[in-house]
Design a protein around this motif. Structure first.
Motif, mmCIF file in Angstrom:
data_model
loop_
_atom_site.group_PDB
_atom_site.id
_atom_site.type_symbol
_atom_site.label_atom_id
_atom_site.label_comp_id
_atom_site.label_asym_id
_atom_site.label_seq_id
_atom_site.Cartn_x
_atom_site.Cartn_y
_atom_site.Cartn_z
ATOM 1 N N ARG A 42 0.858 -1.263 -0.180
ATOM 2 C CA ARG A 42 0.335 0.112 0.047
ATOM 3 C C ARG A 42 0.921 0.949 0.002
ATOM 4 O O ARG A 42 0.435 2.134 -0.669
ATOM 5 C CB ARG A 42 -0.886 0.075 1.160
ATOM 6 N N ALA A 43 1.890 1.266 0.793
ATOM 7 C CA ALA A 43 2.864 2.325 0.866
ATOM 8 C C ALA A 43 3.538 2.624 -0.654
ATOM 9 O O ALA A 43 3.524 3.805 -1.065
ATOM 10 C CB ALA A 43 3.840 2.350 1.799
ATOM 11 N N THR A 44 3.835 1.620 -1.329
ATOM 12 C CA THR A 44 4.441 1.404 -2.556
ATOM 13 C C THR A 44 3.464 2.088 -3.712
ATOM 14 O O THR A 44 3.798 2.993 -4.438
ATOM 15 C CB THR A 44 4.977 0.268 -3.223
ATOM 16 N N MET A 45 2.102 1.687 -3.585
ATOM 17 C CA MET A 45 1.070 2.197 -4.326
ATOM 18 C C MET A 45 0.662 3.778 -4.064
ATOM 19 O O MET A 45 0.732 4.354 -5.264
ATOM 20 C CB MET A 45 0.115 1.329 -4.210
ATOM 21 N N ALA A 46 1.054 4.017 -2.902
ATOM 22 C CA ALA A 46 0.875 5.455 -2.645
ATOM 23 C C ALA A 46 1.893 6.416 -3.271
ATOM 24 O O ALA A 46 1.482 7.335 -3.898
ATOM 25 C CB ALA A 46 0.467 5.906 -1.156
ATOM 26 N N LEU A 47 3.070 5.752 -3.381
ATOM 27 C CA LEU A 47 4.204 6.765 -3.798
ATOM 28 C C LEU A 47 3.960 6.675 -5.441
ATOM 29 O O LEU A 47 4.368 7.873 -5.919
ATOM 30 C CB LEU A 47 5.530 6.068 -3.411
ATOM 31 N N LEU A 48 3.531 5.642 -5.854
ATOM 32 C CA LEU A 48 3.368 5.545 -7.446
ATOM 33 C C LEU A 48 2.305 6.625 -7.860
ATOM 34 O O LEU A 48 2.490 6.975 -8.872
ATOM 35 C CB LEU A 48 2.996 4.240 -7.881
ATOM 36 N N ASP A 49 1.124 6.664 -6.937
ATOM 37 C CA ASP A 49 0.004 7.578 -7.196
ATOM 38 C C ASP A 49 0.672 9.067 -7.192
ATOM 39 O O ASP A 49 0.214 9.848 -7.817
ATOM 40 C CB ASP A 49 -1.189 7.353 -6.240
ATOM 41 N N GLU A 50 1.480 9.323 -6.345
ATOM 42 C CA GLU A 50 1.964 10.715 -6.100
ATOM 43 C C GLU A 50 3.145 11.064 -7.340
ATOM 44 O O GLU A 50 3.112 12.182 -7.679
ATOM 45 C CB GLU A 50 2.777 10.971 -4.783
ATOM 46 N N TRP A 51 3.465 10.161 -7.956
ATOM 47 C CA TRP A 51 4.548 10.573 -8.949
ATOM 48 C C TRP A 51 3.748 11.097 -10.138
ATOM 49 O O TRP A 51 3.158 10.501 -10.914
ATOM 50 C CB TRP A 51 5.292 8.987 -9.483
ATOM 51 N N GLN A 52 4.659 12.141 -10.632
ATOM 52 C CA GLN A 52 4.286 12.865 -11.791
ATOM 53 C C GLN A 52 5.173 12.697 -13.007
ATOM 54 O O GLN A 52 6.564 12.570 -12.740
ATOM 55 C CB GLN A 52 4.364 14.563 -11.429
ATOM 56 N N VAL A 53 4.648 12.460 -14.088
ATOM 57 C CA VAL A 53 5.518 12.076 -15.217
ATOM 58 C C VAL A 53 6.104 13.350 -15.901
ATOM 59 O O VAL A 53 5.330 14.488 -15.765
ATOM 60 C CB VAL A 53 4.653 11.650 -16.383
ATOM 61 N N PRO A 54 7.426 13.624 -15.788
ATOM 62 C CA PRO A 54 8.071 15.015 -16.403
ATOM 63 C C PRO A 54 7.734 15.055 -17.802
ATOM 64 O O PRO A 54 7.479 13.972 -18.457
ATOM 65 C CB PRO A 54 9.437 14.493 -16.051
ATOM 66 N N GLU A 55 7.466 16.409 -18.109
ATOM 67 C CA GLU A 55 7.169 16.751 -19.429
ATOM 68 C C GLU A 55 8.235 16.770 -20.085
ATOM 69 O O GLU A 55 9.241 17.176 -20.033
ATOM 70 C CB GLU A 55 6.459 18.099 -19.446
#
Length: 158
Positions: A42-55
């Motif tokens: 769940r902690a890993t999934m939360a980190l992945l949800d916060e990650w923003q793809v660089p433009e």
């Protein structure tokens, strides 16, 4: 419930795609290892949800297209550049095929695939026939076999 069974569904539960069943919840309350693994997922999934793809840079596509045009305009270098021409590649394939065919047809004797598959016990009729077939050249030049009268050695059983 076993740990292996819950580990199959753990990624879906950690990502929030499905809820843990009552049996899975009971197992998670009892098994500290599975509970810790679910918490970590769940902690890993939360980190992945916060990650923003660089433009990408606004000129990335323009520079990529220019670089591709430059590379395509270059004269092919090296002795393998002719492999890119289909006619020459096809001709080389034909020449190699003919060469391999000549090598295989000039090799001595050919064995049939069935010879390699049939393994008969020694002394059986099949084994004797295979021995005769394999040694045909030797027996055909052996003149003493022609002089033997084999029928005299056969006794009749009444």
């Amino acid at each position: 419930m076993k740990c292996d069974e819950i580990r199959e569904r753990m990624p879906d539960v950690a990502a929030g795609f499905s809820q843990a069943t009552a049996e899975e919840s009971n197992h998670l309350a009892i098994c500290a290892t599975c509970a810790e693994q679910l918490k970590s997922m769940r902690a890993t999934m939360a980190l992945l949800d916060e990650w923003q793809v660089p433009e990408p840079s606004p000129y990335f596509d323009v520079r990529l297209q220019a670089k591709l045009r430059e590379e395509m305009a270059k004269q092919p270098a090296g002795w393998l550049h002719w492999f890119r021409r289909p006619v020459l590649a096809a001709a080389l394939t034909v020449v190699m095929g003919v060469g391999i065919g000549v090598i295989f047809t000039r090799s001595g004797h050919h064995r049939h695939p069935i010879d390699a598959v049939v393994v008969a016990p020694p002394g059986s009729a099949v084994s004797d026939l295979q021995t005769l077939d394999n040694n045909h050249d030797l027996y055909s030049d052996f003149e003493l076999l022609d002089d033997l009268d084999v029928q005299q050695n056969v006794t009749a059983n009444p």
